[in-house]
Design a protein around this motif. Structure first.
Motif, PDB file in Angstrom:
ATOM      1  N   SER A  60       1.472  -3.356   3.880  1.00  0.00           N
ATOM      2  CA  SER A  60      -0.248  -4.036   4.041  1.00  0.00           C
ATOM      3  C   SER A  60      -0.547  -2.755   4.302  1.00  0.00           C
ATOM      4  O   SER A  60      -0.820  -1.951   4.920  1.00  0.00           O
ATOM      5  CB  SER A  60      -0.153  -5.355   5.762  1.00  0.00           C
ATOM      6  N   ARG A  61      -2.214  -3.153   4.488  1.00  0.00           N
ATOM      7  CA  ARG A  61      -2.809  -2.427   4.485  1.00  0.00           C
ATOM      8  C   ARG A  61      -3.421  -1.332   6.209  1.00  0.00           C
ATOM      9  O   ARG A  61      -3.318  -0.249   6.335  1.00  0.00           O
ATOM     10  CB  ARG A  61      -5.098  -2.766   4.128  1.00  0.00           C
ATOM     11  N   ARG A  62      -3.190  -2.748   6.879  1.00  0.00           N
ATOM     12  CA  ARG A  62      -3.082  -1.755   8.343  1.00  0.00           C
ATOM     13  C   ARG A  62      -1.690  -0.987   7.904  1.00  0.00           C
ATOM     14  O   ARG A  62      -2.084  -0.495   8.938  1.00  0.00           O
ATOM     15  CB  ARG A  62      -3.142  -3.384   9.168  1.00  0.00           C
ATOM     16  N   GLU A  63      -1.242  -1.406   8.225  1.00  0.00           N
ATOM     17  CA  GLU A  63       0.383  -0.704   8.353  1.00  0.00           C
ATOM     18  C   GLU A  63       0.302   0.686   7.590  1.00  0.00           C
ATOM     19  O   GLU A  63       0.515   1.648   8.358  1.00  0.00           O
ATOM     20  CB  GLU A  63       1.120  -0.705   7.863  1.00  0.00           C
ATOM     21  N   ALA A  64      -0.079   0.535   6.412  1.00  0.00           N
ATOM     22  CA  ALA A  64      -0.834   1.872   5.750  1.00  0.00           C
ATOM     23  C   ALA A  64      -2.100   2.814   6.577  1.00  0.00           C
ATOM     24  O   ALA A  64      -1.465   3.999   6.780  1.00  0.00           O
ATOM     25  CB  ALA A  64      -0.926   2.209   4.687  1.00  0.00           C
ATOM     26  N   LEU A 121      -4.585  20.428   1.629  1.00  0.00           N
ATOM     27  CA  LEU A 121      -3.428  19.549   1.957  1.00  0.00           C
ATOM     28  C   LEU A 121      -4.472  17.750   2.387  1.00  0.00           C
ATOM     29  O   LEU A 121      -5.061  18.357   3.275  1.00  0.00           O
ATOM     30  CB  LEU A 121      -2.291  19.926   2.673  1.00  0.00           C
ATOM     31  N   LYS A 122      -4.703  16.969   2.291  1.00  0.00           N
ATOM     32  CA  LYS A 122      -4.578  16.131   3.027  1.00  0.00           C
ATOM     33  C   LYS A 122      -3.385  14.190   2.674  1.00  0.00           C
ATOM     34  O   LYS A 122      -2.687  14.392   1.846  1.00  0.00           O
ATOM     35  CB  LYS A 122      -5.916  15.380   2.206  1.00  0.00           C
ATOM     36  N   VAL A 123      -3.871  13.880   4.095  1.00  0.00           N
ATOM     37  CA  VAL A 123      -3.316  11.971   3.458  1.00  0.00           C
ATOM     38  C   VAL A 123      -3.805  11.374   3.298  1.00  0.00           C
ATOM     39  O   VAL A 123      -5.442  11.051   3.427  1.00  0.00           O
ATOM     40  CB  VAL A 123      -2.466  12.047   4.982  1.00  0.00           C
ATOM     41  N   GLY A 124      -3.193  10.236   2.361  1.00  0.00           N
ATOM     42  CA  GLY A 124      -4.262   9.356   2.056  1.00  0.00           C
ATOM     43  C   GLY A 124      -3.703   7.691   2.140  1.00  0.00           C
ATOM     44  O   GLY A 124      -2.341   8.079   2.151  1.00  0.00           O
ATOM     45  N   ILE A 125      -4.559   6.246   1.895  1.00  0.00           N
ATOM     46  CA  ILE A 125      -3.316   5.662   1.908  1.00  0.00           C
ATOM     47  C   ILE A 125      -4.028   4.988   0.351  1.00  0.00           C
ATOM     48  O   ILE A 125      -5.808   5.115  -0.008  1.00  0.00           O
ATOM     49  CB  ILE A 125      -3.130   4.545   2.353  1.00  0.00           C
ATOM     50  N   THR A 126      -3.883   3.836  -0.671  1.00  0.00           N
ATOM     51  CA  THR A 126      -4.370   2.904  -1.613  1.00  0.00           C
ATOM     52  C   THR A 126      -3.436   1.832  -1.736  1.00  0.00           C
ATOM     53  O   THR A 126      -2.050   1.594  -1.747  1.00  0.00           O
ATOM     54  CB  THR A 126      -4.517   4.275  -2.508  1.00  0.00           C
ATOM     55  N   HIS A 182       0.746  -1.037  -0.204  1.00  0.00           N
ATOM     56  CA  HIS A 182       0.269  -0.551   0.120  1.00  0.00           C
ATOM     57  C   HIS A 182       1.110   0.840  -0.519  1.00  0.00           C
ATOM     58  O   HIS A 182       2.009   0.965   0.613  1.00  0.00           O
ATOM     59  CB  HIS A 182      -1.035   0.185   1.508  1.00  0.00           C
ATOM     60  N   THR A 183       0.642   1.942  -0.821  1.00  0.00           N
ATOM     61  CA  THR A 183       1.153   3.715  -0.970  1.00  0.00           C
ATOM     62  C   THR A 183       0.551   5.065   0.613  1.00  0.00           C
ATOM     63  O   THR A 183      -0.658   4.783   0.129  1.00  0.00           O
ATOM     64  CB  THR A 183       0.630   4.440  -2.527  1.00  0.00           C
ATOM     65  N   VAL A 184       1.296   5.291   0.851  1.00  0.00           N
ATOM     66  CA  VAL A 184       0.780   6.460   1.857  1.00  0.00           C
ATOM     67  C   VAL A 184       0.662   7.730   1.152  1.00  0.00           C
ATOM     68  O   VAL A 184       2.011   7.821   0.273  1.00  0.00           O
ATOM     69  CB  VAL A 184       1.230   6.462   3.151  1.00  0.00           C
ATOM     70  N   TYR A 185      -0.223   9.120   0.939  1.00  0.00           N
ATOM     71  CA  TYR A 185       0.229   9.930  -0.300  1.00  0.00           C
ATOM     72  C   TYR A 185      -0.152  11.059  -0.254  1.00  0.00           C
ATOM     73  O   TYR A 185      -0.884  10.882   1.339  1.00  0.00           O
ATOM     74  CB  TYR A 185      -0.422   9.383  -1.477  1.00  0.00           C
ATOM     75  N   PHE A 186       0.239  12.217  -0.190  1.00  0.00           N
ATOM     76  CA  PHE A 186      -0.284  13.502   0.004  1.00  0.00           C
ATOM     77  C   PHE A 186      -1.169  14.258  -1.336  1.00  0.00           C
ATOM     78  O   PHE A 186       0.079  13.845  -2.218  1.00  0.00           O
ATOM     79  CB  PHE A 186       0.876  14.261   0.571  1.00  0.00           C
ATOM     80  N   ALA A 187      -2.244  14.953  -1.375  1.00  0.00           N
ATOM     81  CA  ALA A 187      -2.684  14.539  -2.443  1.00  0.00           C
ATOM     82  C   ALA A 187      -3.501  16.667  -1.723  1.00  0.00           C
ATOM     83  O   ALA A 187      -3.578  16.848  -0.572  1.00  0.00           O
ATOM     84  CB  ALA A 187      -3.883  13.818  -2.601  1.00  0.00           C
ATOM     85  N   ASN A 188      -3.855  17.472  -3.042  1.00  0.00           N
ATOM     86  CA  ASN A 188      -4.027  18.570  -2.540  1.00  0.00           C
ATOM     87  C   ASN A 188      -5.561  18.513  -3.594  1.00  0.00           C
ATOM     88  O   ASN A 188      -5.787  18.269  -4.720  1.00  0.00           O
ATOM     89  CB  ASN A 188      -3.451  19.247  -3.088  1.00  0.00           C
ATOM     90  N   SER A 189      -6.812  18.338  -3.204  1.00  0.00           N
ATOM     91  CA  SER A 189      -8.246  18.315  -4.021  1.00  0.00           C
ATOM     92  C   SER A 189      -8.855  19.156  -3.189  1.00  0.00           C
ATOM     93  O   SER A 189      -9.094  19.984  -4.007  1.00  0.00           O
ATOM     94  CB  SER A 189      -8.722  16.840  -3.299  1.00  0.00           C
TER      95      SER A 189
END
Length: 297
Positions: A166-170, A136-141, A126-133
């Motif tokens: 894993s998703r849980r770690e993210a 600024l927010k944090v998300g995982i996918t 899974h990737t932890v990311y920053f996005a600007n929608s």
């Protein structure tokens, strides 16, 4: 005349400059053969045309009130969690609380609703990311490419932060970061215009330096804790996403798809899973499973 009649799923997309959207919907053999609707597998379809070609035109969007569960296909009088019947909402792992709050994953406790589903979908990179929608927010996918998730949430700019196993770690790391910045998009701001300028590269470097000083652990099946190992994403490129938008709505109000009240308005753009009309917007994902008629007037 281009028309889509079927049970709504979502808007599929490809490309980033600009994003191209197609209508994703389902049909069922029992109805096609004039048999009584029953629990059955869906036949997934994609529109041959892009919805982009309808921007600037007046559209008709309506429902006859019929809903079929996106999980099992049976008729349901009410939709739960964007398209599930109550039974699937209550029993499917994809509808459990840990999907929204992955740090609460309980697979290691032996209480996962569908352990095999969890192993397939949650125990992968899974990737932890920053996005600007809308800011600024944090998300995982787990999406690959990651940009699929960014488009779904209407992000204009985004950058990957790190990768975990894993998703849980993210979820644990995302939950920690949510103490400093939002983990949700404010949809009203997202559909009202472009977000404020944010230096995502600077924010990424700042938070990575901070995270390197922290340690994260999670409980294992044995009851002992294990340290979470994460790998920072070395990419410094900020991904820009352009949406097909002529203009933004005059009013930021949410249209409701109701049997007695069809939507007829000029489509001015598409962003995330939202159709933007002159006088309102609608989140297509919220109406998963609804039988709809969608055509240009």
């Amino acid at each position: 005349m281009k028309q889509m009649v079927g049970y709504l799923r979502m808007m599929e997309h490809e490309g980033l400059v600009p994003v191209q959207y197609k209508w994703c919907y389902a049909t069922y053999a029992d109805e096609a053969e004039s048999r009584r609707p029953e629990k059955s597998d869906a036949i997934e379809n994609l529109s041959e045309f892009t919805i982009n070609t309808w921007i600037g035109k007046k559209l008709h969007l309506s429902t006859n009130g019929k809903i079929r569960c996106v999980d099992c296909g049976k008729l349901t009088s009410k939709s739960f969690n964007q398209g599930s019947c109550f039974n699937c909402f209550s029993t499917k792992a994809c509808n459990d609380l840990c999907i929204m709050r992955p740090e609460t994953c309980h697979h290691h406790k032996g209480t996962c609703r569908e352990p095999e589903w969890g192993e397939t979908n949650c125990f992968k990179k899974h990737t932890v990311y920053f996005a600007n929608s809308s800011g600024l927010k944090v998300g995982i996918t787990k999406e690959n490419p990651v940009s699929n998730r960014w488009v779904d949430q209407g992000a204009r700019f985004a950058v990957p932060l790190m990768e975990v196993e894993s998703r849980r770690e993210a979820g644990i790391i995302e939950n920690y970061l949510s103490g400093f910045l939002p983990d949700k998009t404010t949809w009203q701001k997202m559909v009202a215009g472009d977000p404020p300028d944010i230096d995502l590269k600077k924010e990424k470097e700042k938070f990575l330096r901070h995270l390197e000083k922290q340690s994260f652990e999670m409980e294992m099946k044995t009851g002992k804790n294990k340290e979470i190992v994460w790998k920072s994403d070395l990419s410094k490129e900020i991904v820009e996403i352009q949406y097909p938008i002529l203009s933004y709505p005059k009013k930021i109000k949410s249209y409701k798809l109701e049997e007695s009240k069809p939507i007829e308005d000029v489509l001015v753009g598409i962003k995330g899973q939202y159709l933007l009309f002159e006088n309102g917007v609608i989140n297509i994902r919220s109406y998963g499973g609804y039988q709809t008629d969608f055509h240009a007037l």
